[in-house]
Motif scaffolding. Sequence first.
Motif, PDB file in Angstrom:
ATOM      1  N   GLY A 302       0.836  -1.188   0.000  1.00  0.00           N
ATOM      2  CA  GLY A 302       0.000   0.000   0.000  1.00  0.00           C
ATOM      3  C   GLY A 302       0.875   1.243   0.000  1.00  0.00           C
ATOM      4  N   SER A 303       0.804   2.014   1.080  1.00  0.00           N
ATOM      5  CA  SER A 303       1.616   3.240   1.167  1.00  0.00           C
ATOM      6  C   SER A 303       3.041   2.968   1.657  1.00  0.00           C
ATOM      7  N   THR A 304       3.291   1.785   2.211  1.00  0.00           N
ATOM      8  CA  THR A 304       4.629   1.437   2.712  1.00  0.00           C
ATOM      9  C   THR A 304       5.600   1.293   1.556  1.00  0.00           C
ATOM     10  N   ARG A 305       6.816   1.772   1.733  1.00  0.00           N
ATOM     11  CA  ARG A 305       7.840   1.652   0.705  1.00  0.00           C
ATOM     12  C   ARG A 305       8.787   0.496   1.045  1.00  0.00           C
ATOM     13  N   SER A 306       9.214  -0.232   0.032  1.00  0.00           N
ATOM     14  CA  SER A 306      10.191  -1.313   0.196  1.00  0.00           C
ATOM     15  C   SER A 306      11.498  -0.898  -0.479  1.00  0.00           C
ATOM     16  N   TYR A 307      12.428  -1.845  -0.609  1.00  0.00           N
ATOM     17  CA  TYR A 307      13.668  -1.521  -1.318  1.00  0.00           C
ATOM     18  C   TYR A 307      13.417  -1.211  -2.796  1.00  0.00           C
ATOM     19  N   ASP A 308      12.210  -1.482  -3.280  1.00  0.00           N
ATOM     20  CA  ASP A 308      11.889  -1.120  -4.659  1.00  0.00           C
ATOM     21  C   ASP A 308      12.006   0.378  -4.903  1.00  0.00           C
ATOM     22  N   ARG A 309      11.896   1.187  -3.860  1.00  0.00           N
ATOM     23  CA  ARG A 309      11.986   2.639  -4.039  1.00  0.00           C
ATOM     24  C   ARG A 309      13.366   3.055  -4.551  1.00  0.00           C
ATOM     25  N   TYR A 310      14.350   2.163  -4.407  1.00  0.00           N
ATOM     26  CA  TYR A 310      15.712   2.511  -4.836  1.00  0.00           C
ATOM     27  C   TYR A 310      16.001   2.100  -6.279  1.00  0.00           C
ATOM     28  N   LYS A 311      14.946   1.773  -7.048  1.00  0.00           N
ATOM     29  CA  LYS A 311      15.154   1.396  -8.444  1.00  0.00           C
ATOM     30  C   LYS A 311      15.347   2.613  -9.348  1.00  0.00           C
ATOM     31  N   SER A 312      14.911   3.785  -8.912  1.00  0.00           N
ATOM     32  CA  SER A 312      15.091   4.986  -9.724  1.00  0.00           C
ATOM     33  C   SER A 312      16.535   5.464  -9.631  1.00  0.00           C
ATOM     34  N   ALA A 313      16.988   6.182 -10.639  1.00  0.00           N
ATOM     35  CA  ALA A 313      18.369   6.667 -10.681  1.00  0.00           C
ATOM     36  C   ALA A 313      18.665   7.578  -9.495  1.00  0.00           C
ATOM     37  N   HIS A 314      17.691   8.435  -9.148  1.00  0.00           N
ATOM     38  CA  HIS A 314      17.898   9.372  -8.037  1.00  0.00           C
ATOM     39  C   HIS A 314      18.101   8.626  -6.726  1.00  0.00           C
ATOM     40  N   MET A 315      17.233   7.639  -6.463  1.00  0.00           N
ATOM     41  CA  MET A 315      17.328   6.927  -5.198  1.00  0.00           C
ATOM     42  C   MET A 315      18.536   5.995  -5.165  1.00  0.00           C
ATOM     43  N   LYS A 316      18.953   5.483  -6.313  1.00  0.00           N
ATOM     44  CA  LYS A 316      20.193   4.711  -6.359  1.00  0.00           C
ATOM     45  C   LYS A 316      21.370   5.580  -5.939  1.00  0.00           C
ATOM     46  N   ALA A 317      21.355   6.831  -6.370  1.00  0.00           N
ATOM     47  CA  ALA A 317      22.424   7.752  -5.994  1.00  0.00           C
ATOM     48  C   ALA A 317      22.424   8.007  -4.492  1.00  0.00           C
ATOM     49  N   VAL A 318      21.219   8.148  -3.915  1.00  0.00           N
ATOM     50  CA  VAL A 318      21.113   8.349  -2.461  1.00  0.00           C
ATOM     51  C   VAL A 318      21.669   7.142  -1.711  1.00  0.00           C
ATOM     52  N   ALA A 319      21.270   5.934  -2.146  1.00  0.00           N
ATOM     53  CA  ALA A 319      21.765   4.720  -1.496  1.00  0.00           C
ATOM     54  C   ALA A 319      23.266   4.576  -1.677  1.00  0.00           C
ATOM     55  N   GLY A 320      23.752   4.920  -2.859  1.00  0.00           N
ATOM     56  CA  GLY A 320      25.192   4.825  -3.114  1.00  0.00           C
ATOM     57  C   GLY A 320      25.996   5.763  -2.237  1.00  0.00           C
ATOM     58  N   ALA A 321      25.469   6.957  -2.002  1.00  0.00           N
ATOM     59  CA  ALA A 321      26.173   7.911  -1.147  1.00  0.00           C
ATOM     60  C   ALA A 321      26.221   7.426   0.294  1.00  0.00           C
ATOM     61  N   GLU A 322      25.106   6.893   0.792  1.00  0.00           N
ATOM     62  CA  GLU A 322      25.090   6.367   2.152  1.00  0.00           C
ATOM     63  C   GLU A 322      26.064   5.205   2.308  1.00  0.00           C
ATOM     64  N   TYR A 323      26.127   4.360   1.280  1.00  0.00           N
ATOM     65  CA  TYR A 323      27.045   3.223   1.339  1.00  0.00           C
ATOM     66  C   TYR A 323      28.495   3.690   1.290  1.00  0.00           C
TER      67      TYR A 323
END
Length: 534
Positions: A302-323
């Motif tokens: 429903g409204s809950t987000r999973s790791y699927d939210r990181y499939k976009s280029a923008h969110m991949k960049a966010v995850a990459g920076a945190e890593y």
Amino acid sequence: MQEYDYIVVGGGSAGGIIAARLAEDPHVSVALLEEGPRDWYPWIHIPGMLYKTATGGLLRRLEYSQSEESRSAASTTVQGQVLGGGSSVNGMVHVRGVPEDYDGWEAQGATDWGFQKVLPFFIRAEGNDTYRNVMHGTHGPLKVSSPRTVHPLTRAWVQACQENGMPFNPDFNSGQQLGCGFYQTTTFRGRRSSVAQAYVHPAITHHGLTVLTACRVEKILFEGRRATQVSVVQDGKPQKLRARREIIISAGALNSPRLLMVSGIGPADHLRQAGIDIVADAPNVGQNLQDHMDVYLIYRLGSTRSYDRYKSAHMKAVAGAEYALFQNGPAASNIIEGGAFWWARKDDSRPTIQYCFLPGTGVESGVTPLEDADGCTLNICLTQPDSRGSLQLNPSNPHGQAVITPNFLSHEQDMARMIEGIRVGMEVMSQPSISQHLARLHQPEKAFTNDSEIASYVSRYAQGALHPVGTCRMGSDSEAVVDPFLRVVGVEGLRVADASVMPNLPSGNTNAACVMIGERAADFIKNPSQRIDS
């Protein structure tokens, strides 16, 4: 001709360890032969890039041969083809199985392979960041860690398991597997701990181990009944390598028996049909093929987000920076964070269903993709199948791909257990802790109304869990392919040490057991005077 004291064929979980351990002796020379490339691809080492290693170019795809007995539509399987083998591309879940698995091996003739005899080799390999007790090691090369990152959905699913009657289990490798909890993984500080990284590269640097990648082994050559040479093609050039002491085949349950057969060790009549000169008649090479069976359920959130939210280029960049900054976040997760072991039948002597919860979609093959929403995946795996398959050479092309006939779900109890596993899995997904996050089923599109519908779904979507074993079974009887020291029966100077020697599947992911086999095989070779029955 290049000569080495030991030649190890296959740079996977068992072979990499054997080569590295043998190279610790400064008085011997060791060559490790790997058909794939070095493990230099950066996504290998980032746990969250599992979706690339599980589907990418480091895998070799093999076709199945269907049988009339099979009730599964699965048509292909894959093998890791890179230094480190499966440990470089797998889901990193570290599960040993249960003591009954190994005691069962011993009862079938694998003398001295009961749990108390193999436990020291599990411990020797393990560098655990959480547990320090009689069941775990803290100083071994292979790093094993508790989850660095756990998605809130995973925690909700583990709570839902408890709401459905499963006890919480803090350590699936304690000897007691029943219950739900969080998987430990072969990771270290947010990076994959593969056999290549933990064993092979240090052995290259400190012990002079020779590693030949892009090196395809064509066959083992014999002088009389003694294995002495390996015929290979490296970078398109054929050559022969000589082993002064031993050759160890660790090419996996789908390649080790094929290599034995093209080298003249196998069922005599079958080898004659394929035009192979016979070195030793070994009727059971390629028999006893087993694999776990798994199937998946996909849910739309429903409204809950999973790791699927990181499939976009923008969110991949966010995850990459945190890593990059903290070695944490979604990229530090192996995605398969939570799991459970449960009975398919109450009269089973041990849990026979394994659950893996993934707070995302797209890792599993054959899934209808979620394009416009987030989702989650529940994988249901049969850990103790009764079905048995086989592997043979293709008589018209014996040096090509073998004919692999898995016979999935050919035993009626396997389908019955899979049906119960799905039924319990859907019960868990209906519990309040997790169901509040779900919008609806995605695959299947609607809930099942009877066992017949579940069976049809299993037949269509169930597949091998990429855990093949058993095709070079070890034992003390006349039908074993290798003896309990892993020496090939009927010849000299040749061993097999990998998943193919397992008499039966362990209860869960097979990588930990392959690591143990590698450690024990190296110990046999380095200490030849030991007695198996002492």
